[in-house]
Each structure stands twice: as C-alpha cells, then as structure tokens.
Design an enzyme around this catalytic site. Structure first.
Site, short mmCIF file in Angstrom:
data_model
loop_
_atom_site.label_atom_id
_atom_site.label_comp_id
_atom_site.label_asym_id
_atom_site.label_seq_id
_atom_site.Cartn_x
_atom_site.Cartn_y
_atom_site.Cartn_z
N TYR A 335 0.80 -1.25 0.00
CA TYR A 335 0.00 0.00 0.00
C TYR A 335 0.83 1.28 0.00
CZ TYR A 335 -2.63 -3.52 2.81
OH TYR A 335 -3.18 -4.65 3.31
N CYS A 362 14.60 -11.62 -2.24
CA CYS A 362 15.02 -11.51 -3.64
C CYS A 362 13.87 -10.90 -4.42
CB CYS A 362 15.34 -12.88 -4.19
SG CYS A 362 16.73 -13.58 -3.34
N1 LLP Z 1 -13.89 -4.70 11.26
C1 LLP Z 1 -13.86 -5.21 10.02
C2 LLP Z 1 -15.03 -5.88 9.49
C3 LLP Z 1 -12.70 -5.08 9.24
O1 LLP Z 1 -12.67 -5.57 8.01
C4 LLP Z 1 -11.57 -4.43 9.78
C5 LLP Z 1 -10.35 -4.31 9.02
C6 LLP Z 1 -11.63 -3.94 11.09
C7 LLP Z 1 -12.82 -4.08 11.80
C8 LLP Z 1 -10.49 -3.26 11.78
O2 LLP Z 1 -10.16 -2.06 11.14
P1 LLP Z 1 -9.03 -1.11 11.78
O3 LLP Z 1 -9.60 -0.52 13.06
O4 LLP Z 1 -7.85 -1.95 12.03
O5 LLP Z 1 -8.78 -0.09 10.74
N2 LLP Z 1 -4.10 -4.84 6.00
C9 LLP Z 1 -4.54 -3.45 5.89
C10 LLP Z 1 -5.75 -3.18 6.72
C11 LLP Z 1 -6.90 -4.09 6.36
C12 LLP Z 1 -8.08 -3.85 7.24
C13 LLP Z 1 -9.06 -4.94 7.05
N3 LLP Z 1 -10.22 -4.83 7.86
C14 LLP Z 1 -3.38 -2.53 6.32
O6 LLP Z 1 -2.32 -3.04 6.63
O7 LLP Z 1 -3.52 -1.33 6.29
#
Ligand code: LLP
Length: 433
Positions: A335, A362
């Site tokens: 990202y 790599c």
């Molecule tokens: N609830 C649901 C249904 C979600 O899909 C997510 C995150 C959360 C709660 C928590 O969201 P947060 O408070 O952490 O923003 N891998 C990505 C982030 C993907 C988030 C997926 N869903 C990153 O590294 O930025």
C-alpha cells in the site's frame, strides 16, 4: 519531537521505547525483533471502553479486531480488559480459545465461512456470527438447527460510503465484496430472510467502511445511513434493532505529517449524532459496537532490524539493507504505507542523506520505506521502524524461507515477556513430509 509519547532518548543517547533501551533489547533477543508496549495497548482499550460507555450508553463496547495482531497473549490482554473481539477465521477463533478468551464475547466475521467454520463457530458457542451473505445465513440456520441452538446474528451491510483511504482497505462501498448493499434494496431482503429463519436470532446490523481513516465525518455518514435503515426495518417489519456495529477504521499517526487522533472525541461526536438521530427518527438507541484493530495496537509496536549493508549509487539512490523486510512488514510493498524510520543506536545524529530501506528478499519491491533521512547508516546499526503493531506480524509470510520475528511485551511495571518465540527453520518445515 516524537510521533508517539512512548519514545524517548536515554542518557547514553539511545532510543528508548516504553521506557526501555531499544538497543539492549535488540542485543538480548536478536533482530528482527518486534516490541509491544503492553501498557499502551491496555490504556487504549480502556479509553475506547470508557468513551463508548459514556457516549453510547451501557452495553455498548469495543470488539478488538484481532486481524490487526493475533497471538495468544493479545487475547489474554483483551480478556483482562473485558474487551470483546472480532475474529475472521477459524484460525483466529482457535487461537482465542487456546488463550482462554471467553468465546461468548467473540463476533465471527468473514465473507466465505465454510461449512466446517460454521460448525465450529456454533459448537464453540461463539457469541455472534456476522453474516455476510444469503448462502451463509442459510447454512448457519441449518447447522444451528442440527446442534439445537438459536444463533445470535448481525447482518453485514454496505452503507455505500467512500471513506477516502487506500482502495485496498476501503470496504463500505456498494460494489464491495463484503456484505449486502442497502442502496440496491438487497439488504431489506436479507433482513426479511433472517427474520424468517427459525434457528437465527437477528440482533442487528454491522457495517465497516474502511481502515486508516482520519476524518471523522465518514463514520457519522455511515451511522446516519445505518440509522435510517434501522428506522425503515422498524416500519417495514416491526423489527427493533438491539445492536448496531459500526466496524473499525479509525486512523493512526505513522509519520509527523499525519494528525494525532483523539479517539474519545471522535466517539463522543458519533454518539451525539446517534442520539440526535434516534430522537429524530423515533428509534430506540441500540447498543453500539465498534471494531478497532489498528488504533488499539499500531502505535504500541516497534520493529528493530540489524543493518547489513549500505549501497550508494552516485546520482541515483542510496540503499540501507536490513535483516527483515516485506516478510515481517509487507505494508509498503502493498500500500506504499508511510513509516517513521530512525537508527536506535544514534537517534539524534544529523542525517547525511536519504536512504531507501530495503529488506532481504530476492525482490526489488521488498522495501520498508523510500528516501528517509538517516545519519550515515552502516553495518551493525540497529534500525527502528515505528508504529508496526498492526498488520505487520499478522500479515507476515515465509517468503524466501525467512522466519517470523519474536514478539516481546513490555509491561507498565517494568516487566518484559517473550510472548512469541523466534521461528526456527524447523518450525517452517514442520509439515513437510
Ligand atoms: N472490522 C472489520 C469488518 C474489518 O474488516 C476491519 C479491518 C476492522 C474491523 C479493523 O479495522 P481497523 O480498526 O484496524 O482499521 N491490512 C490493511 C488493513 C486491512 C483492514 C481490514 N479490515 C493494512 O495493513 O492497512
């Protein structure tokens, strides 16, 4: 000077994190190393709980979105802090159970729950399923019937909001792969079906608009759409919503140019809008749930790496290579996420140029950050990447057969605990016959 108040400089001029000398920890546990400020995680849980109870009323509570960082000890911390949790897979459910987390306080997410997942969730008496689609709720109704249970359920709906974050982490738009859209009328049919299923107890609705959102307005906009839908369901089916889950997504400060977020103030603002709407639309205020992941753990994490080499390509670019990379933190590769980077052993020295921090895979795209100012880095330095608590360890891979780093918890009373051991080569080859 610091992006987070758990950082400082020791009298020896080295970086401290949660009051501990980062270099000594790197020497003791080796690199790469993930450190977690446990006190800060606990304080953030309490802040969410208090703000939600005050702003939304009793019974409202935060569910830690454990996809952000999943390992046994984090579930024990959540249990101690009386948090609920959200799990998105049988693997997270298993880990929570093994850690002794009470599964009646767990909400089971996922847009493709298999029959086996559903069987497991029902037999483990998980508190609530968050149903993503018609096939799932139909299968769940049958399984709950077979196990003689009436399963509590929330329906995941898409409110049609664009929260202005990275496209890959925006989830609440009408064309999302998650949930059922309100705008197309399909959400109403979903409710009608849920209300007709004998082994389903419909408790309410869920939405999640995206992640790393700084603005406060998209949450209010989503809440407004959900509230209108709640009012419509009351008129249409005489259905009173008990719970409204507004998902996660509040942003975190990774670099100086980003704002610090006042979570309590945001929650108070959302609460004000909700109670105003509840009066205006004549619907009873449901219990409000939220699912913070990143904002619970991100700024409580730090990763330390050893510097392996420095490459200066005159007229082009400088690289500093580290002994980890996209295998423990794929977020820049995925990202272009921003991070603050510094040398833990010489944090106050003046930078002599800009360096791109490259991992050991790599793969040219294995970068942690590009063009960061550093003070003439050299082999043997300890490089610290800040704010790595969320979506780093939980997204780590074994690409190039690189083991995952250990996690050390630093507690408020000065204690320190190895919560996850460094993986061995044997661990990685364990299932191979
Ligand atoms: N609830 C649901 C249904 C979600 O899909 C997510 C995150 C959360 C709660 C928590 O969201 P947060 O408070 O952490 O923003 N891998 C990505 C982030 C993907 C988030 C997926 N869903 C990153 O590294 O930025």
């Amino acid at each position: 000077m610091w992006i987070c108040d758990n950082l400082s400089i020791s009298k020896e001029g080295r970086l401290t994190f949660a009051g501990r000398d980062a270099v000594s920890l790197a020497e003791k546990y080796g690199t790469p190393l993930m450190l977690l400020d446990e006190g800060r995680i606990r304080r953030r849980c309490r802040e969410y709980k208090k703000a939600m109870e005050e702003s939304f009323g009793g019974g409202s509570m935060p569910l830690y979105a454990s996809k952000a960082l999943c390992f046994k000890e984090i579930y024990r911390i959540m249990r101690d802090e009386n948090m609920g949790i959200d799990v998105v897979s049988p693997g997270e459910l298993y880990t929570a159970k093994e850690a002794g987390f009470p599964l009646e306080n767990a909400y089971f997410h996922g847009n493709c729950k298999t029959d086996e997942d559903i069987r497991l969730g029902v037999s483990e008496k998980i508190g609530c399923f968050i149903c993503d689609n018609i096939e799932e709720i139909t299968a769940l109704n049958e399984e709950a019937g077979r196990q003689g249970r009436k399963q509590k359920v929330l329906l995941r709906l898409t409110p049609g909001i664009d929260p202005h974050t990275h496209a890959a982490i925006s989830t609440g738009k009408v064309d999302s792969k998650f949930g059922v859209a309100i705008e197309t009328g399909q959400a109403k049919d979903f409710v009608k079906l849920a209300l007709s299923l004998p082994n389903i107890r419909l408790a309410g609705f869920h939405c999640h608009i995206g992640s790393q959102i700084f603005e406060y307005k998209p949450f209010v906009d989503a809440a407004e759409i959900m509230f209108k839908f709640i009012a419509e369901m009351k008129t249409e089916f005489g259905y009173e919503t008990e719970e409204l889950n507004l998902g996660g997504g509040m942003g975190v400060r990774y670099v100086e140019s980003q704002p610090t977020i006042d979570y309590s103030a945001n929650i108070a603002g959302i609460g004000k809008t909700l109670s105003e709407m509840s009066g205006r639309l004549g619907v009873k205020m449901p219990k409000i749930l939220m699912e913070p992941g990143r904002s619970i753990v991100a700024d409580s994490g730090m990763t330390l790496y050893g510097v392996g080499g420095v490459k200066r390509i005159p007229g082009f670019k400088n690289y500093v290579s580290i002994d980890g990379g996209m295998t423990d933190n794929p977020r820049y590769a995925l990202y272009q996420s921003e991070y603050t980077v510094l040398l833990a052993n010489r944090p106050t020295e003046k930078a002599d140029g800009e360096y791109t921090v490259a991992g050991r895979c790599c793969e040219s795209g294995d970068l942690i950050q590009e063009n960061v100012p550093l003070p003439s880095p050299k082999r043997g330095d300890i490089l610290a990447v800040l704010t790595t608590g969320a979506y780093n360890y939980s997204m780590a891979s074994h690409y190039n057969r690189i083991p995952k780093p250990p996690i050390v918890l630093l507690s408020e009373d000065g204690g320190e605990k190895l919560a996850v051991r460094r993986e061995t080569f044997e661990d990685m080859a364990r299932n191979e016959l």
